[in-house]
Design an enzyme around this catalytic site. Structure first.
Site, PDB file in Angstrom:
ATOM      1  N   SER A   1      14.692  21.563 -15.823  1.00 43.78           N
ATOM      2  CA  SER A   1      13.530  22.437 -15.955  1.00 43.78           C
ATOM      3  C   SER A   1      13.924  23.721 -16.661  1.00 43.78           C
ATOM      4  O   SER A   1      15.038  24.230 -16.476  1.00 43.78           O
ATOM      5  CB  SER A   1      12.957  22.749 -14.571  1.00 43.78           C
ATOM      6  OG  SER A   1      12.061  23.846 -14.633  1.00 43.78           O
TER       7      SER A   1
ATOM      8  N   GLU B   1       9.731   8.322 -16.925  1.00 43.07           N
ATOM      9  CA  GLU B   1       8.375   8.829 -17.147  1.00 43.07           C
ATOM     10  C   GLU B   1       7.905   8.546 -18.572  1.00 43.07           C
ATOM     11  O   GLU B   1       6.728   8.237 -18.800  1.00 43.07           O
ATOM     12  CB  GLU B   1       8.329  10.328 -16.847  1.00 43.07           C
ATOM     13  CG  GLU B   1       8.499  10.640 -15.359  1.00 43.07           C
ATOM     14  CD  GLU B   1       8.561  12.135 -15.074  1.00 43.07           C
ATOM     15  OE1 GLU B   1       8.533  12.929 -16.042  1.00 43.07           O
ATOM     16  OE2 GLU B   1       8.645  12.500 -13.892  1.00 43.07           O
TER      17      GLU B   1
ATOM     18  N   HIS C   1       0.831  -1.219   0.000  1.00 39.34           N
ATOM     19  CA  HIS C   1       0.000   0.000   0.000  1.00 39.34           C
ATOM     20  C   HIS C   1       0.863   1.266   0.000  1.00 39.34           C
ATOM     21  O   HIS C   1       0.423   2.323   0.453  1.00 39.34           O
ATOM     22  CB  HIS C   1      -0.953   0.023   1.198  1.00 39.34           C
ATOM     23  CG  HIS C   1      -1.763  -1.217   1.356  1.00 39.34           C
ATOM     24  ND1 HIS C   1      -2.901  -1.456   0.639  1.00 39.34           N
ATOM     25  CD2 HIS C   1      -1.577  -2.307   2.148  1.00 39.34           C
ATOM     26  CE1 HIS C   1      -3.409  -2.637   0.979  1.00 39.34           C
ATOM     27  NE2 HIS C   1      -2.612  -3.175   1.889  1.00 39.34           N
TER      28      HIS C   1
ATOM     29  N   LYS D   1      16.130  21.502 -10.662  1.00 39.92           N
ATOM     30  CA  LYS D   1      15.408  20.270 -11.000  1.00 39.92           C
ATOM     31  C   LYS D   1      16.276  19.283 -11.778  1.00 39.92           C
ATOM     32  O   LYS D   1      17.067  19.644 -12.630  1.00 39.92           O
ATOM     33  CB  LYS D   1      14.156  20.600 -11.824  1.00 39.92           C
ATOM     34  CG  LYS D   1      13.082  21.370 -11.079  1.00 39.92           C
ATOM     35  CD  LYS D   1      12.442  20.545  -9.979  1.00 39.92           C
ATOM     36  CE  LYS D   1      11.686  19.354 -10.499  1.00 39.92           C
ATOM     37  NZ  LYS D   1      10.551  19.740 -11.369  1.00 39.92           N
TER      38      LYS D   1
END
Length: 442
Positions: free
Chosen positions: A275, A288, A154, A281
């Site tokens: 970024s 992704e 979980h 970043k």
């Protein structure tokens, strides 16, 4: 330029010709198309449907087309319906009228079927090789980083595991994927050449000759099925979809682990981006993109399923849509496997952060219950005792192992000094069948 037309009295609309052509997509089948034609010519000579001289002329012409395509001399472009017409018309230009005999006892229906099966066979093996490369990358990274970390259910810290065991779970997934592709490869290994358009041919051909030359296990048993079957593409695309699901799950974990909230791993700069506005970043874009491309492969599978679901036997032009979907799914899964292998090869593991996460999560609570069971307490009673112990730890802001023996004894008289060794995180994974987590096997 067409392989048909005698029955027609007027030309097709220009937009229909553009709509009908598949050469921009199926040009990648040129090797398989020429291989199929070479085998077909050999069979025609064997069955006395061509003279040896005619066969030699056709073989030489086909081989010269292959050489010129691969050297870039012959561009696969122009007003051709498909790769089949492209090859045959260039052959006729090179060898003359004999080129028109190539299509004896053959239809484009069994021709495209054999091309696609040959291509699927070759690419299935490539996918299997790529999966093995990924399995090897996971194993090597696991061997180099056999350190403890939290295991989750979980997405909550649950029990202590090892990083190597965690990577091993994905290795097992990809091993199953490799077996699935291998199983699909075994099922599709049948030769449709000789089925003709749908009902075979009146010529006395020998399908065993082309079967042997093209490396198939056997000829297909039913002509109608042979020209209309695309199950093997569906099965491979289904296997690709499962591969992508596994890649997506692994990508999700890499994304989480590389975040500032986890800091379990560092992704290599080569597979990250920055970024445009936030200079601090470092985004895990490769992972992704794999996660995002998973839906693309699913879409290709469902597109072909939908195309085929209402088709009567045998061949229908709808089937031309199989190639674009299969090629895209294939290219995507191969790219994603390669990128994932390289991400795994180059990622760095932050063992100290993993260990710190273990200590903050009461990941030895189950072992406290097991300890009480070993002292004679019923498991359900032990479970309740440890639940109360956790509440106490949270109130005191202490880990279980940091409690004194007097504090622990308040919850059970069976607790003694030997509990500390029993619930030590490094010791936990050496007890019972947990010993498997310390082993890094292929």
């Amino acid at each position: 330029m067409k392989l048909w037309g005698g029955r027609f009295t007027s030309r097709a609309d220009e937009i229909m010709e553009q709509f009908n052509t598949s050469l921009p997509v199926d040009h990648r089948l040129y090797q398989e198309d020429i291989a199929g034609s070479l085998a077909h010519v050999t069979m025609l000579v064997h069955c006395d449907l061509l003279t040896p001289e005619e066969g030699e002329l056709l073989v030489g012409g086909l081989q010269s087309i292959l050489v010129d395509i691969e050297s870039g001399t012959l561009k696969m472009e122009g007003n051709y319906e498909d790769i089949h017409s492209f090859v045959e018309m260039h052959l006729t230009e090179r060898v003359g009228e004999t080129g028109k005999k190539l299509h004896t006892a053959r239809s484009r229906n069994d021709q495209v079927a054999v091309d696609m099966r040959l291509y699927a066979k070759n690419k299935a093996k490539e996918v299997m090789d790529s999966l093995q490369m990924l399995i090897d990358s996971l194993h090597e990274k696991a061997v180099a980083n056999n350190v403890i970390m939290p295991g989750y259910t979980h997405l909550q810290r649950a029990q202590v595991v090892t990083f190597s065991h965690h990577l091993g779970a994905y290795a097992q997934m990809f091993k199953r994927d490799k077996k699935r592709v291998g199983n699909a490869l075994e099922i599709l290994d049948e030769n449709p050449l000789g089925c003709g358009a749908l009902a075979g041919t009146t010529h006395n051909i020998d399908r065993e000759v082309t079967t042997a030359l093209l490396g198939f296990a056997k000829p297909v048993d039913n002509f109608l099925d042979g020209v209309s079957d695309r199950d093997y593409l569906l099965e491979l695309m289904s296997d690709f979809s499962i591969v992508m699901m596994h890649l997506s799950r692994l990508s999700e974990e890499l994304i989480l682990w590389s975040s500032q909230e986890f800091k379990f791993i560092n992704m290599a700069d080569a597979y990250s981006t920055g970024s445009s506005i936030m200079p601090q970043k470092k985004n895990p874009d490769a992972a992704e993109l794999i996660r995002g491309k998973t839906g693309r492969v699913y879409g290709s599978l469902f597109s072909l399923l939908t195309t085929l679901k209402g088709l009567p036997l045998t061949y229908n032009k709808d089937m031309q849509e199989d190639k674009e979907q299969f090629f895209d799914a294939l290219d995507t899964v191969l790219d994603c496997i390669e990128i994932m292998s390289k991400m795994i090869d180059t990622l760095q593991v932050n063992a100290d952060n993993m260990k710190a996460a273990i200590k903050a999560g009461f990941l030895n609570a189950t072992e406290v219950a097991d300890y009480l069971v070993s002292k004679g307490t019923a498991f359900r009673d032990a479970h309740e005792i440890v639940g109360k112990l956790i509440i106490y730890c949270e109130e005191q802001k202490k880990a279980i192992e940091d409690l004194t023996i007097d504090e622990l004894a308040k919850f059970s008289a069976d607790i003694a000094d030997d509990i500390y060794a029993y619930i030590d995180y490094e010791n936990i994974i050496t007890k019972g069948n947990k010993e498997l987590m310390k082993q890094v096997g292929k």
